[in-house]
Design a protein around this motif. Structure first.
Motif: not given
Length: 127
Positions: A64-77, A95-99
């Motif tokens: 949501d525009g880097l306002t919500r915590t998310v996990t980015v899984d790069l395990s299969d890149t 994201a950090s600036a948006n808590d």
């Protein structure tokens, strides 16, 4: 005429086995967001500007525009160049600036894990 027709015993370079032996298979970037776990799974590689933009958009959209915590899984890149690392740094800062938190996961020993570790980014090791 194919290589195998030109030289007996040499596999045709157009076969999947010959291509796999001769060079890395390039899978296009694919992102998939699982809302239940708030995880953006990334497969393939970031090979060009369009794929970099697609990755950035997927990260922003899934959080949501880097306002919500998310996990980015790069395990299969397959390929994660310095420009993609830069995009992750920028996203983490926003994201950090948006808590919020952008958590990055990569398989132990994978290209993404090695690149992110060398870059000093916090990366959670999977398996």
């Amino acid at each position: 005429m194919t290589d195998s027709e030109n030289r007996p015993g040499v596999p045709d370079a157009s076969t999947p086995d010959a291509r796999a032996r001769g060079r890395r298979q390039e899978r296009p970037l694919v992102t998939e967001y699982d809302e239940r776990s708030a995880t953006l799974s990334v497969t393939g590689g970031v090979f060009d500007d369009i794929e970099l933009e697609d990755l950035q958009a997927a990260v922003v959209d899934s959080s949501d525009g880097l306002t919500r915590t998310v996990t980015v899984d790069l395990s299969d890149t397959d390929f994660f160049p310095s420009r993609a690392v830069g995009a992750m740094v920028a996203a983490m800062r926003r994201a950090s600036a948006n808590d919020a938190t952008l958590r990055i996961v990569a398989s132990a020993g994978s290209l993404a894990h090695r690149v992110l570790s060398v870059s000093g980014l916090p990366v959670v090791t999977r398996g």
